[in-house]
Design a protein around this motif. Structure first.
Motif, PDB file in Angstrom:
ATOM      1  N   GLY A   1       0.811  -1.224   0.068  1.00 54.78           N
ATOM      2  CA  GLY A   1       0.014  -0.029   0.065  1.00 54.78           C
ATOM      3  C   GLY A   1       0.963   1.113   0.122  1.00 54.78           C
ATOM      4  O   GLY A   1       1.828   1.368  -0.744  1.00 54.78           O
ATOM      5  N   ARG A   2       0.686   1.939   0.920  1.00 54.85           N
ATOM      6  CA  ARG A   2       1.444   3.139   1.027  1.00 54.85           C
ATOM      7  C   ARG A   2       2.717   3.017   2.004  1.00 54.85           C
ATOM      8  O   ARG A   2       3.535   3.975   2.066  1.00 54.85           O
ATOM      9  CB  ARG A   2       0.642   4.382   1.801  1.00 54.85           C
ATOM     10  CG  ARG A   2       1.230   5.871   1.685  1.00 54.85           C
ATOM     11  CD  ARG A   2       0.223   6.648   2.073  1.00 54.85           C
ATOM     12  NE  ARG A   2       0.971   8.085   2.290  1.00 54.85           N
ATOM     13  CZ  ARG A   2       1.394   8.278   3.637  1.00 54.85           C
ATOM     14  NH1 ARG A   2       1.439   7.533   4.552  1.00 54.85           N
ATOM     15  NH2 ARG A   2       2.127   9.609   3.649  1.00 54.85           N
TER      16      ARG A   2
ATOM     17  N   ARG B   1       8.863  10.960   6.571  1.00 55.56           N
ATOM     18  CA  ARG B   1       8.565  12.145   7.151  1.00 55.56           C
ATOM     19  C   ARG B   1       7.189  12.334   6.905  1.00 55.56           C
ATOM     20  O   ARG B   1       6.446  11.495   6.644  1.00 55.56           O
ATOM     21  CB  ARG B   1       9.472  13.306   6.218  1.00 55.56           C
ATOM     22  CG  ARG B   1       9.582  12.939   4.719  1.00 55.56           C
ATOM     23  CD  ARG B   1      10.376  14.218   3.801  1.00 55.56           C
ATOM     24  NE  ARG B   1      11.567  14.051   4.216  1.00 55.56           N
ATOM     25  CZ  ARG B   1      12.417  15.022   5.082  1.00 55.56           C
ATOM     26  NH1 ARG B   1      11.878  15.895   5.763  1.00 55.56           N
ATOM     27  NH2 ARG B   1      13.673  14.698   5.185  1.00 55.56           N
ATOM     28  N   LYS B   2       6.643  13.568   7.498  1.00 54.48           N
ATOM     29  CA  LYS B   2       5.348  13.759   7.635  1.00 54.48           C
ATOM     30  C   LYS B   2       4.333  13.252   6.537  1.00 54.48           C
ATOM     31  O   LYS B   2       3.239  12.569   6.900  1.00 54.48           O
ATOM     32  CB  LYS B   2       5.092  15.171   8.109  1.00 54.48           C
ATOM     33  CG  LYS B   2       3.619  15.635   8.285  1.00 54.48           C
ATOM     34  CD  LYS B   2       3.592  17.095   8.895  1.00 54.48           C
ATOM     35  CE  LYS B   2       2.086  17.295   9.236  1.00 54.48           C
ATOM     36  NZ  LYS B   2       1.965  18.661   9.343  1.00 54.48           N
ATOM     37  N   ASP B   3       4.804  13.680   5.431  1.00 53.01           N
ATOM     38  CA  ASP B   3       3.830  13.293   4.359  1.00 53.01           C
ATOM     39  C   ASP B   3       4.348  12.115   3.422  1.00 53.01           C
ATOM     40  O   ASP B   3       3.661  11.814   2.408  1.00 53.01           O
ATOM     41  CB  ASP B   3       3.763  14.568   3.480  1.00 53.01           C
ATOM     42  CG  ASP B   3       3.183  15.630   4.058  1.00 53.01           C
ATOM     43  OD1 ASP B   3       2.123  15.254   4.853  1.00 53.01           O
ATOM     44  OD2 ASP B   3       3.444  16.825   3.668  1.00 53.01           O
ATOM     45  N   GLY B   4       5.329  11.461   3.830  1.00 58.07           N
ATOM     46  CA  GLY B   4       6.041  10.498   3.280  1.00 58.07           C
ATOM     47  C   GLY B   4       5.422   9.010   3.738  1.00 58.07           C
ATOM     48  O   GLY B   4       4.745   9.086   4.911  1.00 58.07           O
ATOM     49  N   PRO B   5       5.795   7.855   3.176  1.00 53.29           N
ATOM     50  CA  PRO B   5       5.223   6.631   3.576  1.00 53.29           C
ATOM     51  C   PRO B   5       5.656   6.183   4.965  1.00 53.29           C
ATOM     52  O   PRO B   5       7.081   6.484   5.379  1.00 53.29           O
ATOM     53  CB  PRO B   5       5.804   5.561   2.739  1.00 53.29           C
ATOM     54  CG  PRO B   5       6.882   6.479   2.129  1.00 53.29           C
ATOM     55  CD  PRO B   5       6.850   7.718   2.261  1.00 53.29           C
TER      56      PRO B   5
ATOM     57  N   SER C   1       0.080  -7.046  11.266  1.00 49.15           N
ATOM     58  CA  SER C   1      -0.783  -6.370  12.452  1.00 49.15           C
ATOM     59  C   SER C   1      -0.221  -4.799  12.317  1.00 49.15           C
ATOM     60  O   SER C   1      -1.129  -3.750  12.224  1.00 49.15           O
ATOM     61  CB  SER C   1      -0.430  -6.832  14.117  1.00 49.15           C
ATOM     62  OG  SER C   1      -0.718  -7.809  14.081  1.00 49.15           O
ATOM     63  N   ALA C   2       0.972  -4.660  12.191  1.00 52.84           N
ATOM     64  CA  ALA C   2       1.668  -3.437  11.900  1.00 52.84           C
ATOM     65  C   ALA C   2       0.945  -2.576  10.644  1.00 52.84           C
ATOM     66  O   ALA C   2       0.563  -1.560  10.595  1.00 52.84           O
ATOM     67  CB  ALA C   2       2.980  -3.388  11.678  1.00 52.84           C
ATOM     68  N   LEU C   3       0.909  -3.469   9.628  1.00 53.94           N
ATOM     69  CA  LEU C   3       0.421  -2.942   8.307  1.00 53.94           C
ATOM     70  C   LEU C   3      -1.145  -2.571   8.354  1.00 53.94           C
ATOM     71  O   LEU C   3      -1.546  -1.560   7.957  1.00 53.94           O
ATOM     72  CB  LEU C   3       0.675  -3.817   7.041  1.00 53.94           C
ATOM     73  CG  LEU C   3       1.949  -4.084   6.605  1.00 53.94           C
ATOM     74  CD1 LEU C   3       1.956  -5.253   5.773  1.00 53.94           C
ATOM     75  CD2 LEU C   3       2.536  -2.713   6.006  1.00 53.94           C
TER      76      LEU C   3
ATOM     77  N   VAL D   1      -3.641   6.108   7.976  1.00 55.86           N
ATOM     78  CA  VAL D   1      -3.905   6.712   6.911  1.00 55.86           C
ATOM     79  C   VAL D   1      -5.191   6.939   6.298  1.00 55.86           C
ATOM     80  O   VAL D   1      -5.429   8.222   5.817  1.00 55.86           O
ATOM     81  CB  VAL D   1      -2.964   6.107   5.806  1.00 55.86           C
ATOM     82  CG1 VAL D   1      -2.912   6.721   4.350  1.00 55.86           C
ATOM     83  CG2 VAL D   1      -1.439   5.841   5.985  1.00 55.86           C
ATOM     84  N   SER D   2      -6.136   6.324   6.599  1.00 58.49           N
ATOM     85  CA  SER D   2      -7.679   6.336   5.938  1.00 58.49           C
ATOM     86  C   SER D   2      -8.154   7.538   6.511  1.00 58.49           C
ATOM     87  O   SER D   2      -8.156   8.008   7.621  1.00 58.49           O
ATOM     88  CB  SER D   2      -8.258   5.131   6.278  1.00 58.49           C
ATOM     89  OG  SER D   2      -7.824   3.986   5.587  1.00 58.49           O
TER      90      SER D   2
END
Length: 118
Positions: free
Chosen positions: A9-10, A40-44, A108-110, A117-118
């Motif tokens: 995903g992301r 970073r903030k807007d990164g994956p 679990s982490a994913l 993110v959603s």
């Protein structure tokens, strides 16, 4: 140490294997560095899947501490998953379990990161 990134995903998943000790800690840090720059903030977000790590020493913990400080300063999110019992014990004794979000496995982490993110 090679960390072949896998995009889920992301999220970027890294799966080191073996030992992170005085012999391998520098290689681990060098392999991790390029991925930290993007976290970073807007990164994956970044998941480090520790299921293949059999041992981590204090120098390995130090490399992770430097990494999480960088990620937090950048506003990113890095989590750990799949720690083997011995490795988890090292994290618990050293109280590194309080520095990191630790999940029982990669799935679990994913799942948590996907809902965040959603």
């Amino acid at each position: 140490m090679e960390l072949q990134p896998i995009q889920e995903g992301r999220t970027i998943v890294l799966s080191p294997a073996g030992r992170i000790d005085h012999t391998h800690a520098d290689a681990f840090k060098l392999a991790l560095d390029p991925h930290l720059a993007d976290c970073r903030k807007d990164g994956p977000p970044l998941v480090i899947d520790f299921s293949g790590i059999t041992y981590i020493s204090s120098i390995g913990l130090r490399a992770l501490m430097v990494a999480i400080k960088q990620v937090k300063a950048q506003g990113g999110r890095m989590v750990l998953a799949g720690l083997q019992p011995l490795v988890l014990e090292v994290f618990t004794i050293s109280r590194f379990d309080m520095l990191f979000e630790i999940f029982p496995d990669r799935a679990s982490a994913l799942a948590v990161l996907a809902t965040a993110v959603s």
